[in-house]
Design a protein around this motif. Structure first.
Motif, PDB file in Angstrom:
ATOM      1  N   CYS A  43       0.835  -1.202   0.000  1.00  0.00           N
ATOM      2  CA  CYS A  43       0.000   0.000   0.000  1.00  0.00           C
ATOM      3  C   CYS A  43       0.873   1.257   0.000  1.00  0.00           C
ATOM      4  O   CYS A  43       1.841   1.348   0.763  1.00  0.00           O
ATOM      5  CB  CYS A  43      -0.901  -0.015   1.241  1.00  0.00           C
ATOM      6  N   HIS A  45       0.238   3.998   1.260  1.00  0.00           N
ATOM      7  CA  HIS A  45       0.081   4.761   2.495  1.00  0.00           C
ATOM      8  C   HIS A  45       1.206   4.435   3.474  1.00  0.00           C
ATOM      9  O   HIS A  45       2.125   5.217   3.645  1.00  0.00           O
ATOM     10  CB  HIS A  45      -1.301   4.481   3.122  1.00  0.00           C
ATOM     11  N   GLU A  46       1.157   3.237   4.080  1.00  0.00           N
ATOM     12  CA  GLU A  46       2.213   2.860   5.022  1.00  0.00           C
ATOM     13  C   GLU A  46       2.742   1.459   4.757  1.00  0.00           C
ATOM     14  O   GLU A  46       3.257   0.802   5.653  1.00  0.00           O
ATOM     15  CB  GLU A  46       1.706   2.980   6.467  1.00  0.00           C
ATOM     16  N   GLY A  47       2.558   0.973   3.531  1.00  0.00           N
ATOM     17  CA  GLY A  47       3.178  -0.309   3.144  1.00  0.00           C
ATOM     18  C   GLY A  47       2.394  -1.544   3.520  1.00  0.00           C
ATOM     19  O   GLY A  47       2.948  -2.653   3.486  1.00  0.00           O
ATOM     20  N   GLY A  48       1.130  -1.411   3.868  1.00  0.00           N
ATOM     21  CA  GLY A  48       0.317  -2.572   4.243  1.00  0.00           C
ATOM     22  C   GLY A  48       0.149  -3.556   3.086  1.00  0.00           C
ATOM     23  O   GLY A  48       0.363  -3.206   1.927  1.00  0.00           O
ATOM     24  N   CYS A  78      -7.393  -1.758   1.550  1.00  0.00           N
ATOM     25  CA  CYS A  78      -6.207  -2.142   2.328  1.00  0.00           C
ATOM     26  C   CYS A  78      -6.628  -2.564   3.741  1.00  0.00           C
ATOM     27  O   CYS A  78      -7.397  -1.856   4.396  1.00  0.00           O
ATOM     28  CB  CYS A  78      -5.222  -0.977   2.385  1.00  0.00           C
ATOM     29  N   TRP A  80      -5.058  -2.471   6.484  1.00  0.00           N
ATOM     30  CA  TRP A  80      -4.519  -1.685   7.603  1.00  0.00           C
ATOM     31  C   TRP A  80      -5.351  -0.441   7.929  1.00  0.00           C
ATOM     32  O   TRP A  80      -5.713  -0.221   9.070  1.00  0.00           O
ATOM     33  CB  TRP A  80      -3.068  -1.284   7.322  1.00  0.00           C
ATOM     34  N   HIS A  81      -5.637   0.420   6.949  1.00  0.00           N
ATOM     35  CA  HIS A  81      -6.371   1.660   7.241  1.00  0.00           C
ATOM     36  C   HIS A  81      -7.504   1.921   6.251  1.00  0.00           C
ATOM     37  O   HIS A  81      -8.010   3.033   6.145  1.00  0.00           O
ATOM     38  CB  HIS A  81      -5.418   2.862   7.252  1.00  0.00           C
ATOM     39  N   GLN A  82      -7.851   0.892   5.472  1.00  0.00           N
ATOM     40  CA  GLN A  82      -9.046   0.911   4.606  1.00  0.00           C
ATOM     41  C   GLN A  82      -8.963   1.838   3.389  1.00  0.00           C
ATOM     42  O   GLN A  82     -10.000   2.187   2.814  1.00  0.00           O
ATOM     43  CB  GLN A  82     -10.313   1.251   5.421  1.00  0.00           C
ATOM     44  N   TRP A  83      -7.798   2.286   2.982  1.00  0.00           N
ATOM     45  CA  TRP A  83      -7.730   3.026   1.723  1.00  0.00           C
ATOM     46  C   TRP A  83      -8.129   2.077   0.611  1.00  0.00           C
ATOM     47  O   TRP A  83      -7.803   0.883   0.640  1.00  0.00           O
ATOM     48  CB  TRP A  83      -6.317   3.541   1.475  1.00  0.00           C
TER      49      TRP A  83
HETATM   50  S1  FES Z   1      -1.160   1.011   4.919  1.00  0.00           S
HETATM   51 FE1  FES Z   1      -2.792   0.766   3.529  1.00  0.00          FE
HETATM   52  S2  FES Z   1      -4.241   2.201   4.149  1.00  0.00           S
HETATM   53 FE2  FES Z   1      -2.626   2.471   5.475  1.00  0.00          FE
END
Ligand code: FES
Length: 149
Positions: A43, A45-48, A78, A80-83
């Motif tokens: 991801c 965002h933060e690599g999820g 995702c 982790w944080h639903q993006w």
């Molecule tokens: S790591 Fe994917 S939404 Fe945050």
């Protein structure tokens, strides 16, 4: 552009996915209504582990009280944080100008189209030798998903 045979068509039914590793990259391979798409399993965002997320669609509404669920199975969320990202293009829809995940081209090819021809070998610098072993015809009735990196 290097090509990698990564799965058979039968391995990934419509609505399903397979996560593969190619050249140390984790990639999600998705079957959306018979078409295959590949996006990076990381991801932005933060690599999820983006490709392990829930597959969903989008809700469209023309007026209050009416809605339509569209693009079922084309959006991955995702874990982790639903993006959310479009598995066909890697595009996000909350900030499309700046956020997207890497998408890769895929094709479906048959055993015949994947075979290396004599001309390919000559082009690669090989020279035909003087001997030829007895050969037998073998057929595989299968289609393969090819990833283009
Ligand atoms: S790591 Fe994917 S939404 Fe945050």
């Amino acid at each position: 552009m290097p090509k990698y045979v990564v799965a058979t068509v039968d391995e990934i039914p419509p609505g399903q996915r397979k996560i593969i590793t190619v050249e140390r990259r984790s990639i999600g391979l998705f079957n959306v209504n018979g078409d295959f798409y590949a996006i990076r399993n990381q991801c932005p965002h933060e690599g999820g582990p983006l490709c392990e997320g829930v597959l969903s669609g989008l809700v469209r509404s023309e007026m209050p009280g009416e809605y339509e669920y569209v693009r079922r199975g084309e959006i991955v969320r995702c874990p982790w944080h639903q993006w959310e990202f479009d598995v066909r293009t890697g595009q996000s829809w909350f900030d499309p100008a700046k956020t997207r995940v890497r998408a890769y081209e895929t094709t479906v090819e048959t055993t015949t189209s994947l075979a290396t021809s004599d001309a390919d070998l000559v082009d690669a610098g090989y020279t035909k030798g003087p001997y030829e072993a007895e050969t037998y015809r073998v057929e595989v009735d299968q289609q393969y998903i090819v990833l283009h990196l």
